[in-house]
Design a protein around this motif. Structure first.
Motif, mmCIF file in Angstrom:
data_model
loop_
_atom_site.group_PDB
_atom_site.id
_atom_site.type_symbol
_atom_site.label_atom_id
_atom_site.label_comp_id
_atom_site.label_asym_id
_atom_site.label_seq_id
_atom_site.Cartn_x
_atom_site.Cartn_y
_atom_site.Cartn_z
ATOM 1 N N LEU A 61 21.029 -6.198 57.807
ATOM 2 C CA LEU A 61 20.717 -4.728 57.459
ATOM 3 C C LEU A 61 19.590 -4.507 56.751
ATOM 4 C CD1 LEU A 61 24.427 -3.900 56.117
ATOM 5 C CD2 LEU A 61 23.681 -4.090 58.703
ATOM 6 N N GLY A 62 18.373 -4.366 57.483
ATOM 7 C CA GLY A 62 17.028 -4.058 56.706
ATOM 8 C C GLY A 62 16.898 -5.315 55.745
ATOM 9 N N VAL A 63 16.710 -4.451 54.366
ATOM 10 C CA VAL A 63 16.283 -5.299 53.450
ATOM 11 C C VAL A 63 17.581 -5.172 52.278
ATOM 12 C CG1 VAL A 63 14.974 -5.746 51.402
ATOM 13 C CG2 VAL A 63 13.837 -4.731 53.417
ATOM 14 N N SER A 64 18.233 -6.274 52.040
ATOM 15 C CA SER A 64 19.314 -6.258 51.207
ATOM 16 C C SER A 64 19.512 -7.658 50.292
ATOM 17 C CB SER A 64 20.611 -6.073 51.990
ATOM 18 O OG SER A 64 20.800 -7.107 52.867
ATOM 19 N N VAL A 65 20.465 -7.740 49.380
ATOM 20 C CA VAL A 65 20.904 -8.849 48.714
ATOM 21 C C VAL A 65 22.236 -9.137 49.409
ATOM 22 C CG1 VAL A 65 21.601 -9.853 46.651
ATOM 23 C CG2 VAL A 65 19.863 -8.122 46.625
ATOM 24 N N ALA A 66 22.383 -10.292 50.069
ATOM 25 C CA ALA A 66 23.337 -10.701 51.036
ATOM 26 C C ALA A 66 23.692 -12.212 50.692
ATOM 27 C CB ALA A 66 23.276 -10.458 52.374
ATOM 28 N N VAL A 67 24.870 -12.492 50.522
ATOM 29 C CA VAL A 67 25.312 -13.756 50.007
ATOM 30 C C VAL A 67 26.410 -14.267 50.838
ATOM 31 C CG1 VAL A 67 26.187 -15.342 48.292
ATOM 32 C CG2 VAL A 67 24.316 -13.778 47.886
ATOM 33 N N PRO A 68 26.690 -15.194 51.728
ATOM 34 C CA PRO A 68 27.679 -15.666 52.595
ATOM 35 C C PRO A 68 28.910 -16.412 51.865
ATOM 36 C CG PRO A 68 26.048 -17.206 52.904
ATOM 37 C CD PRO A 68 25.417 -16.071 51.967
ATOM 38 N N ASP A 69 28.608 -16.524 50.741
ATOM 39 C CA ASP A 69 29.856 -17.426 50.077
ATOM 40 C C ASP A 69 29.661 -17.048 48.561
ATOM 41 O OD1 ASP A 69 31.885 -18.997 48.706
ATOM 42 O OD2 ASP A 69 31.038 -20.855 49.756
#
Length: 284
Positions: A61-69
Protein backbone atom coordinates in the motif's frame (compact mmCIF):
# COMPACT_ATOMS: atom_id res chain seq x y z
CA UNK A 1 -21.33 7.66 10.37
CA UNK A 2 -20.27 8.40 6.80
CA UNK A 3 -16.94 10.15 6.49
CA UNK A 4 -16.31 12.95 4.01
CA UNK A 5 -13.33 12.97 1.66
CA UNK A 6 -11.47 15.35 3.97
CA UNK A 7 -12.06 12.94 6.87
CA UNK A 8 -10.53 9.98 5.04
CA UNK A 9 -7.47 11.54 3.37
CA UNK A 10 -5.30 14.64 3.36
CA UNK A 11 -3.07 16.12 0.67
CA UNK A 12 0.54 16.96 1.53
CA UNK A 13 1.93 20.02 -0.23
CA UNK A 14 5.55 21.02 -0.67
CA UNK A 15 6.20 24.63 -1.70
CA UNK A 16 2.48 24.78 -2.44
CA UNK A 17 2.57 21.82 -4.84
CA UNK A 18 0.66 18.59 -4.09
CA UNK A 19 3.17 15.76 -3.65
CA UNK A 20 1.38 13.06 -1.68
CA UNK A 21 -2.04 11.88 -0.55
CA UNK A 22 -2.24 10.38 2.92
CA UNK A 23 -5.14 7.97 3.41
CA UNK A 24 -6.18 8.13 7.05
CA UNK A 25 -9.04 5.61 7.12
CA UNK A 26 -8.44 2.92 4.48
CA UNK A 27 -11.47 0.90 3.41
CA UNK A 28 -11.72 -2.57 4.94
CA UNK A 29 -10.55 -5.32 2.63
CA UNK A 30 -9.67 -8.96 3.23
CA UNK A 31 -5.98 -9.86 3.73
CA UNK A 32 -4.72 -6.25 3.51
CA UNK A 33 -4.04 -5.58 7.22
CA UNK A 34 -5.71 -2.12 7.13
CA UNK A 35 -3.33 0.75 7.83
CA UNK A 36 -2.89 4.43 6.95
CA UNK A 37 -0.68 4.94 3.91
CA UNK A 38 0.64 7.46 1.39
CA UNK A 39 -0.47 7.07 -2.24
CA UNK A 40 -0.02 8.50 -4.74
CA UNK A 41 3.31 10.17 -4.06
CA UNK A 42 4.70 12.25 -6.94
CA UNK A 43 7.84 14.09 -7.96
CA UNK A 44 7.71 17.85 -8.43
CA UNK A 45 7.37 17.05 -12.14
CA UNK A 46 4.26 14.95 -11.48
CA UNK A 47 5.70 11.46 -11.95
CA UNK A 48 4.08 8.82 -9.67
CA UNK A 49 6.60 7.01 -7.46
CA UNK A 50 4.28 4.76 -5.43
CA UNK A 51 1.99 1.86 -6.28
CA UNK A 52 -1.14 0.71 -4.48
CA UNK A 53 -2.41 -2.88 -4.18
CA UNK A 54 -0.61 -4.21 -7.29
CA UNK A 55 -1.60 -7.60 -8.68
CA UNK A 56 1.71 -9.17 -7.64
CA UNK A 57 1.29 -8.12 -3.97
CA UNK A 58 -2.19 -6.66 -3.26
CA UNK A 59 -1.16 -5.90 0.33
CA UNK A 60 1.53 -3.40 -0.75
CA UNK A 61 0.00 0.00 0.00
CA UNK A 62 2.19 2.83 -1.26
CA UNK A 63 4.27 4.12 1.66
CA UNK A 64 3.42 2.71 5.07
CA UNK A 65 4.72 1.10 8.23
CA UNK A 66 4.02 -2.61 7.84
CA UNK A 67 5.19 -5.46 10.08
CA UNK A 68 4.45 -9.14 9.32
CA UNK A 69 4.81 -10.31 12.92
CA UNK A 70 4.11 -8.21 16.00
CA UNK A 71 3.44 -10.58 18.90
CA UNK A 72 2.15 -13.07 16.33
CA UNK A 73 -0.20 -10.64 14.58
CA UNK A 74 0.26 -9.80 10.91
CA UNK A 75 0.31 -6.04 10.23
CA UNK A 76 1.75 -6.55 6.72
CA UNK A 77 -1.10 -8.32 4.95
CA UNK A 78 -1.20 -11.47 2.86
CA UNK A 79 0.11 -14.79 4.13
CA UNK A 80 2.20 -15.32 7.26
CA UNK A 81 5.50 -17.20 7.11
CA UNK A 82 5.33 -20.10 9.57
CA UNK A 83 8.52 -21.95 10.48
CA UNK A 84 8.43 -25.45 8.98
CA UNK A 85 5.35 -24.67 6.86
CA UNK A 86 6.24 -21.66 4.72
CA UNK A 87 3.75 -18.92 3.69
CA UNK A 88 0.44 -19.82 5.32
CA UNK A 89 -3.04 -18.30 5.26
CA UNK A 90 -3.86 -17.41 8.87
CA UNK A 91 -6.67 -15.46 10.48
CA UNK A 92 -4.20 -13.21 12.28
CA UNK A 93 -4.33 -9.85 10.54
CA UNK A 94 -4.10 -6.81 12.77
CA UNK A 95 -5.23 -3.25 12.08
CA UNK A 96 -3.52 0.11 12.39
CA UNK A 97 -6.25 2.56 13.36
CA UNK A 98 -5.94 6.34 13.20
CA UNK A 99 -6.79 7.77 16.61
CA UNK A 100 -6.13 11.49 16.32
CA UNK A 101 -3.93 14.19 14.86
CA UNK A 102 -1.78 16.07 17.33
CA UNK A 103 -0.79 18.45 14.51
CA UNK A 104 -2.09 18.74 10.96
CA UNK A 105 -0.68 21.20 8.42
CA UNK A 106 -0.38 21.20 4.61
CA UNK A 107 3.28 20.20 4.84
CA UNK A 108 2.99 17.53 7.51
CA UNK A 109 1.30 16.06 10.55
CA UNK A 110 1.75 14.29 13.88
CA UNK A 111 -0.62 11.36 14.32
CA UNK A 112 -1.50 8.81 17.00
CA UNK A 113 -2.10 5.30 15.62
CA UNK A 114 -3.29 2.25 17.53
CA UNK A 115 -2.00 -1.17 16.43
CA UNK A 116 -4.94 -3.40 17.25
CA UNK A 117 -5.60 -7.10 17.69
CA UNK A 118 -9.36 -6.85 17.44
CA UNK A 119 -10.08 -4.11 19.96
CA UNK A 120 -6.99 -4.86 22.06
CA UNK A 121 -4.14 -2.39 21.54
CA UNK A 122 -0.81 -4.18 21.10
CA UNK A 123 1.20 -1.06 20.27
CA UNK A 124 0.67 2.69 20.28
CA UNK A 125 2.42 4.60 17.51
CA UNK A 126 3.22 8.27 17.20
CA UNK A 127 3.82 9.04 13.51
CA UNK A 128 5.44 12.30 12.40
CA UNK A 129 5.53 13.10 8.69
CA UNK A 130 6.85 16.26 7.03
CA UNK A 131 7.73 17.35 3.48
CA UNK A 132 10.57 19.76 2.68
CA UNK A 133 11.75 21.31 -0.62
CA UNK A 134 15.40 20.66 -1.48
CA UNK A 135 15.72 22.06 -5.01
CA UNK A 136 13.56 22.78 -8.04
CA UNK A 137 13.59 19.05 -8.86
CA UNK A 138 13.77 17.36 -5.44
CA UNK A 139 11.88 17.28 -2.17
CA UNK A 140 12.13 15.15 0.98
CA UNK A 141 9.64 13.04 2.90
CA UNK A 142 10.69 12.88 6.56
CA UNK A 143 8.92 9.92 8.24
CA UNK A 144 9.37 9.09 11.93
CA UNK A 145 7.47 6.38 13.79
CA UNK A 146 7.65 5.61 17.51
CA UNK A 147 6.21 2.29 18.72
CA UNK A 148 5.34 2.02 22.42
CA UNK A 149 4.37 -1.16 24.22
CA UNK A 150 1.46 -0.21 26.52
CA UNK A 151 1.26 -3.65 28.17
CA UNK A 152 2.91 -5.00 31.32
CA UNK A 153 4.71 -7.78 29.44
CA UNK A 154 7.34 -7.73 26.70
CA UNK A 155 6.27 -8.16 23.10
CA UNK A 156 8.52 -8.56 20.08
CA UNK A 157 8.56 -7.83 16.36
CA UNK A 158 9.69 -10.51 13.92
CA UNK A 159 10.01 -11.10 10.21
CA UNK A 160 9.93 -14.08 7.86
CA UNK A 161 13.72 -14.12 8.21
CA UNK A 162 13.57 -14.51 12.00
CA UNK A 163 10.86 -17.13 11.48
CA UNK A 164 13.01 -19.24 9.17
CA UNK A 165 13.00 -17.70 5.67
CA UNK A 166 16.51 -16.42 4.82
CA UNK A 167 16.75 -13.08 3.03
CA UNK A 168 13.19 -12.01 3.83
CA UNK A 169 13.69 -9.60 6.72
CA UNK A 170 10.94 -7.24 5.63
CA UNK A 171 8.97 -5.26 8.18
CA UNK A 172 9.10 -1.59 9.19
CA UNK A 173 9.01 1.44 6.91
CA UNK A 174 8.23 0.19 3.39
CA UNK A 175 7.94 1.98 0.05
CA UNK A 176 6.34 0.16 -2.89
CA UNK A 177 7.41 1.83 -6.14
CA UNK A 178 5.70 1.49 -9.53
CA UNK A 179 6.36 -1.68 -11.50
CA UNK A 180 7.30 -0.68 -15.02
CA UNK A 181 8.52 -2.47 -18.15
CA UNK A 182 12.11 -2.33 -16.98
CA UNK A 183 13.21 -2.96 -13.40
CA UNK A 184 14.65 0.11 -11.66
CA UNK A 185 18.32 0.42 -10.85
CA UNK A 186 19.48 0.42 -7.26
CA UNK A 187 22.76 1.61 -5.76
CA UNK A 188 24.48 2.89 -2.64
CA UNK A 189 27.64 4.96 -2.27
CA UNK A 190 29.79 1.93 -3.09
CA UNK A 191 27.58 -0.87 -4.47
CA UNK A 192 25.25 -1.54 -7.40
CA UNK A 193 22.39 -3.97 -7.94
CA UNK A 194 19.86 -5.81 -5.79
CA UNK A 195 22.20 -8.64 -4.77
CA UNK A 196 24.86 -6.21 -3.56
CA UNK A 197 22.65 -3.77 -1.63
CA UNK A 198 19.96 -6.05 -0.17
CA UNK A 199 20.70 -6.66 3.49
CA UNK A 200 23.34 -3.93 3.67
CA UNK A 201 23.35 -1.16 6.27
CA UNK A 202 24.39 1.60 3.88
CA UNK A 203 23.98 5.23 4.96
CA UNK A 204 21.76 5.80 1.94
CA UNK A 205 20.27 3.78 -0.90
CA UNK A 206 18.91 5.01 -4.25
CA UNK A 207 16.18 3.41 -6.37
CA UNK A 208 16.15 4.83 -9.91
CA UNK A 209 13.29 4.40 -12.37
CA UNK A 210 12.55 6.05 -15.73
CA UNK A 211 12.70 9.78 -15.02
CA UNK A 212 12.64 9.50 -11.22
CA UNK A 213 14.93 8.59 -8.32
CA UNK A 214 14.21 7.85 -4.66
CA UNK A 215 17.05 8.15 -2.16
CA UNK A 216 16.40 6.55 1.24
CA UNK A 217 18.42 7.33 4.36
CA UNK A 218 18.25 6.39 8.00
CA UNK A 219 18.32 9.61 10.01
CA UNK A 220 19.15 8.30 13.50
CA UNK A 221 21.93 5.97 14.70
CA UNK A 222 19.38 3.22 15.48
CA UNK A 223 17.79 3.52 12.04
CA UNK A 224 21.16 3.44 10.28
CA UNK A 225 21.89 0.09 11.94
CA UNK A 226 18.79 -1.46 10.32
CA UNK A 227 19.75 -3.25 7.07
CA UNK A 228 17.89 -2.40 3.88
CA UNK A 229 15.31 -4.77 2.42
CA UNK A 230 15.45 -4.35 -1.36
CA UNK A 231 13.56 -5.86 -4.28
CA UNK A 232 13.90 -4.78 -7.93
CA UNK A 233 13.69 -7.90 -10.14
CA UNK A 234 10.47 -9.37 -8.73
CA UNK A 235 8.94 -5.98 -7.90
CA UNK A 236 10.32 -2.55 -6.93
CA UNK A 237 10.27 -1.99 -3.19
CA UNK A 238 12.57 -0.69 -0.44
CA UNK A 239 12.21 -0.94 3.30
CA UNK A 240 14.25 -0.71 6.49
CA UNK A 241 14.34 -4.00 8.41
CA UNK A 242 13.35 -3.87 12.08
CA UNK A 243 14.03 -7.60 12.58
CA UNK A 244 16.87 -8.69 10.32
CA UNK A 245 18.54 -11.60 12.10
CA UNK A 246 16.73 -11.59 15.46
CA UNK A 247 13.40 -10.44 16.84
CA UNK A 248 13.15 -6.88 18.15
CA UNK A 249 11.91 -6.89 21.76
CA UNK A 250 9.91 -4.01 23.20
CA UNK A 251 9.62 -4.13 26.98
CA UNK A 252 6.67 -2.88 29.04
CA UNK A 253 6.37 0.87 28.55
CA UNK A 254 9.38 0.95 26.21
CA UNK A 255 9.46 2.78 22.88
CA UNK A 256 11.26 1.97 19.63
CA UNK A 257 11.89 4.95 17.33
CA UNK A 258 12.90 4.97 13.67
CA UNK A 259 13.31 7.89 11.24
CA UNK A 260 13.60 7.45 7.47
CA UNK A 261 14.13 10.42 5.14
CA UNK A 262 13.36 9.84 1.45
CA UNK A 263 14.49 12.25 -1.25
CA UNK A 264 12.06 12.27 -4.18
CA UNK A 265 13.76 13.45 -7.38
CA UNK A 266 12.98 14.10 -11.00
CA UNK A 267 15.77 12.77 -13.19
CA UNK A 268 18.79 10.61 -12.44
CA UNK A 269 21.19 12.19 -9.95
CA UNK A 270 24.60 10.57 -9.60
CA UNK A 271 26.16 9.32 -6.38
CA UNK A 272 27.65 12.64 -5.33
CA UNK A 273 24.37 14.47 -5.89
CA UNK A 274 22.41 11.77 -4.03
CA UNK A 275 24.75 12.07 -1.06
CA UNK A 276 24.44 15.85 -1.07
CA UNK A 277 20.65 15.74 -1.23
CA UNK A 278 20.55 13.28 1.68
CA UNK A 279 22.76 15.52 3.82
CA UNK A 280 20.53 18.49 3.08
CA UNK A 281 17.32 16.52 3.75
CA UNK A 282 18.47 15.04 7.06
CA UNK A 283 19.64 18.45 8.28
CA UNK A 284 16.44 20.23 7.20
Amino acid sequence: MNRTATDTALMLRCSGRPVGRYVIHPPAAPRLAPRPYLHPVRTFGGLPVTEFAPADHPHHLGVSVAVPDAAGRNFWGGRTYVRGQGPTELDNHGEQRHLEFKLRDPDGFVEEVGWLDGEHELLRERRTVAVTPLSTSAWALDFTFSLTNPADAEISIGSPATNGRPGAAYGGFFWRAPKETRAPGVFTADADGEAAVHGSAADWLALAGPGWTLVFAGATPETRRDPWFVRTAEYPGVGSSLAHTRRLPIGPGETVVRRIVTVVCDGSPGRAECAGLVRKAVAA
